[in-house]
Design an enzyme around this catalytic site. Structure first.
Site, PDB file in Angstrom:
ATOM      1  N   TYR A   7       0.843  -1.201   0.000  1.00 56.66           N
ATOM      2  CA  TYR A   7       0.000   0.000   0.000  1.00 56.66           C
ATOM      3  C   TYR A   7       0.875   1.247   0.000  1.00 56.66           C
ATOM      4  O   TYR A   7       0.654   2.180  -0.789  1.00 56.66           O
ATOM      5  CB  TYR A   7      -0.923  -0.005   1.218  1.00 56.66           C
ATOM      6  CG  TYR A   7      -1.808   1.211   1.324  1.00 56.66           C
ATOM      7  CD1 TYR A   7      -2.962   1.323   0.552  1.00 56.66           C
ATOM      8  CD2 TYR A   7      -1.490   2.257   2.191  1.00 56.66           C
ATOM      9  CE1 TYR A   7      -3.775   2.448   0.641  1.00 56.66           C
ATOM     10  CE2 TYR A   7      -2.289   3.376   2.297  1.00 56.66           C
ATOM     11  CZ  TYR A   7      -3.438   3.468   1.514  1.00 56.66           C
ATOM     12  OH  TYR A   7      -4.227   4.582   1.605  1.00 56.66           O
TER      13      TYR A   7
ATOM     14  N   LYS B 215       1.120   4.100  -3.065  1.00 58.98           N
ATOM     15  CA  LYS B 215       0.813   5.497  -2.786  1.00 58.98           C
ATOM     16  C   LYS B 215       2.035   6.391  -3.020  1.00 58.98           C
ATOM     17  O   LYS B 215       1.905   7.550  -3.444  1.00 58.98           O
ATOM     18  CB  LYS B 215       0.301   5.658  -1.353  1.00 58.98           C
ATOM     19  CG  LYS B 215      -1.098   5.095  -1.147  1.00 58.98           C
ATOM     20  CD  LYS B 215      -2.139   5.836  -1.970  1.00 58.98           C
ATOM     21  CE  LYS B 215      -3.553   5.441  -1.611  1.00 58.98           C
ATOM     22  NZ  LYS B 215      -4.583   6.216  -2.346  1.00 58.98           N
TER      23      LYS B 215
END
Length: 237
Positions: free
Chosen positions: A142, A146
């Site tokens: 994640y 990002k």
């Protein structure tokens, strides 16, 4: 700066906690129309809201949405995916690909698909929702996706600036939505986050740090790597 008064807004992930606030607060600030997109759009009780089917991981779906919403002036890349456990090596191929396609490729391909309309429309903008975890790699895949989106947003900002398109990158820690249900850490109020983001948009900001977590993490980026990640000190021979 980009005014929402009279704007035509498209929100990805509009069914979720942040997405719903983006729809409602854009309308409250005078948006003439909001495309509320999701894989399975829901109904809304405001005629200014246009439900739009969009899977940000599917190129044909992105192309169809761009064709259906050529009047968009503000694109809000809000849809995201997460994993409930940290790390990057132990996730399945499907988990890794889902995060890459949703968090990075989706917003990038949407920006590319809508760029002609945004360049042609006055008062245009893109808002990309990053994460404080793009600056702090404890969330594994994640965090990686990002961080990639953060970099892409910086590139988009430079490329679209000559056409007058404002590109806003948003960093925020945990927000009190379903995506953060797995953690008991402090969570920001989604309504307050969206309010800060739209304030930043209308003030002409390039970047919005929507909570103290993001402010602190950005301030610490110049520190030595073993200060940012003190756990490395424990593994040094």
């Amino acid at each position: 700066m980009t005014s929402l008064n009279g704007a035509i807004v498209l929100v990805t992930g509009a069914n979720g906690g942040l997405g719903t606030h983006f729809v409602n607060q854009a309308l409250a600030r005078g948006a003439a129309k909001v495309y509320a997109s999701a894989r399975t759009p829901r109904s809304w009780d405001d005629p200014r809201v246009v439900p739009l089917t969009l899977d940000v991981t599917d190129s044909e779906s992105i192309a169809a949405a761009a064709a259906a919403a050529q009047d968009v002036t503000v694109l809000i890349n809000n849809a995201g995916a997460a994993v409930s456990t940290p790390g990057i090596l132990m996730h399945t191929d499907e988990e890794i690909r889902r995060n890459v396609e949703t968090n990075f490729l989706g917003p990038l391909f949407l920006a590319r698909a809508f760029a002609p309309a945004l360049r042609a429309n006055y008062n245009a903008a893109i808002i990309d929702i990053h994460s404080a975890l793009s600056w702090y790699a404890v969330a594994g895949i994640y965090s990686a996706t990002k961080a990639a989106l953060w970099s892409a947003t910086n590139s988009l900002r430079l490329e679209l600036a000559p056409a007058g398109v404002q590109v806003v990158g948003v960093h925020v820690g945990y927000v009190d939505t379903a995506m953060a249900a797995h953690t008991d850490d402090a969570k920001a109020d989604p309504a307050e986050v969206v309010h800060s983001v739209l304030d930043g948009l209308e003030a002409g900001a390039h970047e919005v740090l929507a909570d103290q977590t993001s402010v602190q993490l950005k301030a610490g980026l110049s520190a030595p790597i073993d200060v940012v990640y003190p756990q490395l000190q424990e593994t040094t021979p």
